[in-house]
Scaffold this motif. Sequence first.
Motif, PDB file in Angstrom:
ATOM      1  N   VAL A 115      -3.661  16.375   8.869  1.00 25.70           N
ATOM      2  CA  VAL A 115      -2.365  16.399   8.188  1.00 25.70           C
ATOM      3  C   VAL A 115      -1.277  16.891   9.142  1.00 25.70           C
ATOM      4  N   LEU A 116      -1.571  17.908   9.923  1.00 33.74           N
ATOM      5  CA  LEU A 116      -0.587  18.414  10.887  1.00 33.74           C
ATOM      6  C   LEU A 116      -0.269  17.367  11.952  1.00 33.74           C
ATOM      7  N   LEU A 117      -1.277  16.648  12.382  1.00 29.85           N
ATOM      8  CA  LEU A 117      -1.062  15.587  13.356  1.00 29.85           C
ATOM      9  C   LEU A 117      -0.171  14.497  12.758  1.00 29.85           C
ATOM     10  N   ALA A 118      -0.482  14.103  11.538  1.00 33.44           N
ATOM     11  CA  ALA A 118       0.338  13.097  10.859  1.00 33.44           C
ATOM     12  C   ALA A 118       1.765  13.612  10.648  1.00 33.44           C
ATOM     13  N   ALA A 119       1.900  14.893  10.345  1.00 33.86           N
ATOM     14  CA  ALA A 119       3.232  15.469  10.147  1.00 33.86           C
ATOM     15  C   ALA A 119       4.058  15.379  11.428  1.00 33.86           C
ATOM     16  N   GLY A 120       3.425  15.577  12.574  1.00 34.59           N
ATOM     17  CA  GLY A 120       4.147  15.445  13.839  1.00 34.59           C
ATOM     18  C   GLY A 120       4.636  14.029  14.062  1.00 34.59           C
ATOM     19  N   GLY A 146       3.209  18.857  16.439  1.00 32.39           N
ATOM     20  CA  GLY A 146       2.161  18.420  15.526  1.00 32.39           C
ATOM     21  C   GLY A 146       0.806  18.360  16.194  1.00 32.39           C
ATOM     22  N   VAL A 147       0.781  17.851  17.412  1.00 34.94           N
ATOM     23  CA  VAL A 147      -0.482  17.782  18.167  1.00 34.94           C
ATOM     24  C   VAL A 147      -0.979  19.190  18.474  1.00 34.94           C
ATOM     25  N   ALA A 148      -0.089  20.077  18.910  1.00 30.77           N
ATOM     26  CA  ALA A 148      -0.490  21.448  19.244  1.00 30.77           C
ATOM     27  C   ALA A 148      -1.015  22.177  18.011  1.00 30.77           C
ATOM     28  N   SER A 198      -2.287  20.817  15.359  1.00 27.69           N
ATOM     29  CA  SER A 198      -3.541  20.168  14.987  1.00 27.69           C
ATOM     30  C   SER A 198      -4.699  20.651  15.852  1.00 27.69           C
ATOM     31  N   VAL A 199      -4.453  20.734  17.152  1.00 25.41           N
ATOM     32  CA  VAL A 199      -5.493  21.216  18.071  1.00 25.41           C
ATOM     33  C   VAL A 199      -5.826  22.674  17.778  1.00 25.41           C
ATOM     34  N   ALA A 200      -4.804  23.466  17.484  1.00 23.98           N
ATOM     35  CA  ALA A 200      -5.045  24.890  17.193  1.00 23.98           C
ATOM     36  C   ALA A 200      -5.918  25.066  15.956  1.00 23.98           C
ATOM     37  N   VAL A 201      -5.668  24.281  14.922  1.00 22.56           N
ATOM     38  CA  VAL A 201      -6.482  24.385  13.714  1.00 22.56           C
ATOM     39  C   VAL A 201      -7.888  23.840  13.970  1.00 22.56           C
ATOM     40  N   ALA A 202      -7.971  22.686  14.660  1.00 20.46           N
ATOM     41  CA  ALA A 202      -9.282  22.084  14.933  1.00 20.46           C
ATOM     42  C   ALA A 202     -10.128  22.973  15.845  1.00 20.46           C
ATOM     43  N   TRP A 203      -9.471  23.782  16.659  1.00 19.82           N
ATOM     44  CA  TRP A 203     -10.173  24.674  17.583  1.00 19.82           C
ATOM     45  C   TRP A 203     -11.098  25.633  16.842  1.00 19.82           C
TER      46      TRP A 203
END
Length: 117
Positions: A12-17, A39-41, A43-48
Amino acid sequence: MADKIKFALALVLLAAGVVGFYLLAEQAMILRVLAVLAGVAASVAVAWFTEPGQRFFVFAQEAAAETKKVVWPSRKETMQTTGAVFAFVVVMAVFLWLTDKSLEWVFYDLILGWKKS
């Protein structure tokens, strides 16, 4: 289950970006790109913090270590290989062109009797 929720949030964060890029159409390009990068950052932070994210990080580290073990070709070897590939492509192009023209001649001139004007 928590990992799936975190991963969904990352998507969702990636899509939001990406959506932010289009919503900021009237703004400067730098702001639009920064929206995507944010958005990518995020997304990566959450996926981490997911278990698959941790496994991916370990995999990436191992892949980098394996890349360092590779014996890369020298410039001379690279140029020779590139030259061989280029020569093969030229030979195959000429062969396929000759085959095409030969079949064209056989079918149109000999079999069907259609002469080109």
